[in-house]
Design an enzyme around this catalytic site. Structure first.
Site, short mmCIF file in Angstrom:
data_model
loop_
_atom_site.label_atom_id
_atom_site.label_comp_id
_atom_site.label_asym_id
_atom_site.label_seq_id
_atom_site.Cartn_x
_atom_site.Cartn_y
_atom_site.Cartn_z
N GLY A 138 0.77 -1.24 0.00
CA GLY A 138 0.00 0.00 0.00
C GLY A 138 0.80 1.28 0.00
N GLY A 162 3.97 -3.57 -3.61
CA GLY A 162 3.91 -3.91 -5.02
C GLY A 162 4.25 -2.64 -5.80
NE ARG A 163 -0.10 2.02 -5.97
CZ ARG A 163 -1.11 1.81 -6.83
NH1 ARG A 163 -1.02 2.25 -8.05
NH2 ARG A 163 -2.20 1.18 -6.44
NE ARG A 222 -3.06 1.81 -11.43
CZ ARG A 222 -3.02 3.04 -10.99
NH1 ARG A 222 -2.58 4.02 -11.77
NH2 ARG A 222 -3.40 3.31 -9.77
CE1 TYR A 258 -9.02 0.13 -9.48
CE2 TYR A 258 -7.10 0.33 -10.92
CZ TYR A 258 -7.94 -0.43 -10.13
OH TYR A 258 -7.69 -1.77 -10.00
CB CYS A 295 -15.14 0.46 -30.24
SG CYS A 295 -14.17 0.38 -31.74
N1 LLP Z 1 -0.70 -7.19 -0.18
C1 LLP Z 1 -1.99 -7.50 -0.44
C2 LLP Z 1 -2.66 -8.52 0.37
C3 LLP Z 1 -2.67 -6.84 -1.48
O1 LLP Z 1 -3.95 -7.15 -1.72
C4 LLP Z 1 -2.01 -5.87 -2.24
C5 LLP Z 1 -2.70 -5.16 -3.33
C6 LLP Z 1 -0.66 -5.59 -1.94
C7 LLP Z 1 -0.05 -6.26 -0.90
C8 LLP Z 1 0.15 -4.59 -2.71
O2 LLP Z 1 -0.31 -3.29 -2.65
P1 LLP Z 1 0.57 -2.09 -3.26
O3 LLP Z 1 1.85 -2.03 -2.46
O4 LLP Z 1 0.86 -2.41 -4.67
O5 LLP Z 1 -0.26 -0.89 -3.11
N2 LLP Z 1 -5.06 -2.48 -9.35
C9 LLP Z 1 -4.99 -1.40 -8.38
C10 LLP Z 1 -4.28 -1.80 -7.11
C11 LLP Z 1 -4.90 -3.02 -6.45
C12 LLP Z 1 -4.11 -3.51 -5.25
C13 LLP Z 1 -4.61 -4.83 -4.78
N3 LLP Z 1 -3.89 -5.38 -3.67
C14 LLP Z 1 -4.32 -0.20 -9.05
O6 LLP Z 1 -4.01 -0.25 -10.23
O7 LLP Z 1 -4.11 0.82 -8.40
#
Ligand code: LLP
Length: 418
Positions: free
Chosen positions: A234, A273-274, A310, A314, A341
């Protein structure tokens, strides 16, 4: 947001003019900078590991490309996986099962069986899942995902930790879940939250940590000693010019201090992740069409929401620039639209750009997280290429699909064929 250099008016990415990358590999193409990827991993790891034992579980849902996984595997990362497909992909990239933590939601028995057969630890999302897991595998280590009642995120669609969320075990059931796990013969190892994705402040993390610490200490009093606290992912990143960056060092200091002072736990896990992949990657797309619709001007490009969903999904902002007119004065505002389209197929709204023309290379920033991994075949468009760059060298890491590959699992019933 990350800035880039230019040479003779052309943006340089990973030591290479973006026009050269687009020329060599075609467009649309995702291009990832290996140097930045390694830097991001090391940054977030260091922000926590300088205080206590830290295990990063890269949330591979952000980007599951094998070459990127392999780089992170070599860096020493672990994995947060959400499906058996992600688990298998990470095993293919060289991660051993003990470095992978599976956190699913609405998890089927088949998936539980497959994941545990592969030797991967399950982070349990519900009491129903716990009871079903007990019938599938006995005596294995588990952790639990708790709903902390604290949410955060760039969009309501990605907030996961708020009260009433579909994710995790509500606080009221948390201690009971561990007691039941012990009764069922499991080895409870850890406690987990994931509050949401793309939040930009430290407070929700510390609030969620308070909840975890309270449960952890309650469990200790009942004879259950956990080994790790997992604060999930997150960590947000700046997508807009001049947007401030979240301070990961402050986050690392505050969270580890709380654990070290208030519990006996000596390992923190986190699942960015991000943060690790977002700004490592740009999407290069070519301007194919320019249109003045009177009240609006459009730049038509060859990437749509099939390539990067995205903005459509969103309303996310992704910065855009014309790579071959980098730093040039902007003439008017344009919507950057794709070939899908649907009116919602817009990568960027009302962007000031320098006199766009057919053939220009449009660069979409911050495309490394949830970019390729959320791309689709909509409108029967093949998934695009991915390229890795490193100090002036470029390598293809994923070829584009062929249209024919979209038919390979389909059958036309014999009776319909004359
Ligand atoms: N851990 C769990 C259990 C998660 O569900 C997620 C993301 C992460 C870690 C990693 O979160 P991050 O560090 O990437 O924020 N598709 C959306 C984001 C969905 C995230 C889902 N879970 C977007 O494009 O913003």
């Amino acid at each position: 947001m990350r800035d880039y250099d230019s040479r003779d008016g052309v943006m340089i990415f990973g030591g290479i003019p973006v026009t050269e990358i687009a020329e060599e590999f075609g467009t649309p193409v995702y291009v990832t900078d290996e140097v930045r990827l390694r830097e991001n991993y090391r940054n977030v790891h260091h922000a926590f590991s300088k205080h206590m034992n830290t295990e990063i579980h890269y949330a591979c849902k952000a980007n599951t490309s094998l070459a990127i996984l392999k780089i992170l595997e070599r860096e020493g990362s672990g994995i947060d996986a959400v499906s058996v497909g992600e688990v298998m992909t990470c095993l293919k990239a060289g991660f051993t099962p003990d470095r992978i933590l599976y956190t699913g939601t609405s998890v089927s028995n088949d998936e539980l069986r497959a994941v545990t057969d592969l030797g991967v630890m399950v982070n349990v999302d519900s009491l129903s899942e716990l009871e079903r897991l007990a019938k599938i595998k006995k005596g294995i280590p588990v952790s639990f995902r708790i709903t902390p009642g604290v949410g955060s995120g760039h969009s309501s669609k990605v907030v996961t930790g708020a009260k009433g969320s579909k994710f995790g075990i509500p606080i009221k059931d948390a201690v009971g879940a561990y007691l039941r796990a012990r009764e069922l013969g499991f080895e409870p190892k850890g406690i987990h939250v994931h509050i949401g994705s793309g939040g930009q402040s430290v407070e929700p993390f510390t609030e969620a940590m308070e909840v975890l610490i309270e449960i952890t200490n309650d469990l200790k009093d009942r004879g259950i000693d956990l080994e790790f606290i997992d604060i999930g992912g997150g960590i947000g990143v700046p997508y807009r010019p001049n947007e401030p960056e979240m301070d990961v060092n402050e986050l690392g200091r505050d969270l580890t201090e709380m654990i070290l002072e208030e519990t006996d736990i000596r390992t923190i896990k986190l699942e960015p992740g991000r943060y690790i992949v977002c700004d490592t990657t740009v999407l290069l797309t070519r301007c194919v069409d320019v249109k003045d619709a009177g009240v609006k001007r459009y730049v038509g490009v060859d990437a749509g929401f099939n390539t990067l969903v995205r903005p459509a999904m969103y309303d996310s902002y992704h910065h855009a620039a014309i790579g071959n007119k980098f730093g040039r004065a902007c003439t008017s505002k344009y919507d950057i639209v794709g070939p899908i389209c649907e009116t919602g197929d817009c990568l960027a709204h009302d962007r000031a750009l320098p006199d766009p023309e057919e053939g220009d290379v449009v660069v979409i920033y911050n495309a490394g997280a949830y970019g390729f991994s959320m791309s689709s075949n909509y409108n029967s468009r093949p998934l695009c290429r991915e390229v890795l760059v490193n100090n002036g060298k470029m390598e293809l890491i994923r070829d584009s699909e062929r249209v024919e590959e979209q038919w390979r699992h389909q059958r036309i019933p014999e009776r319909l064929i004359r």
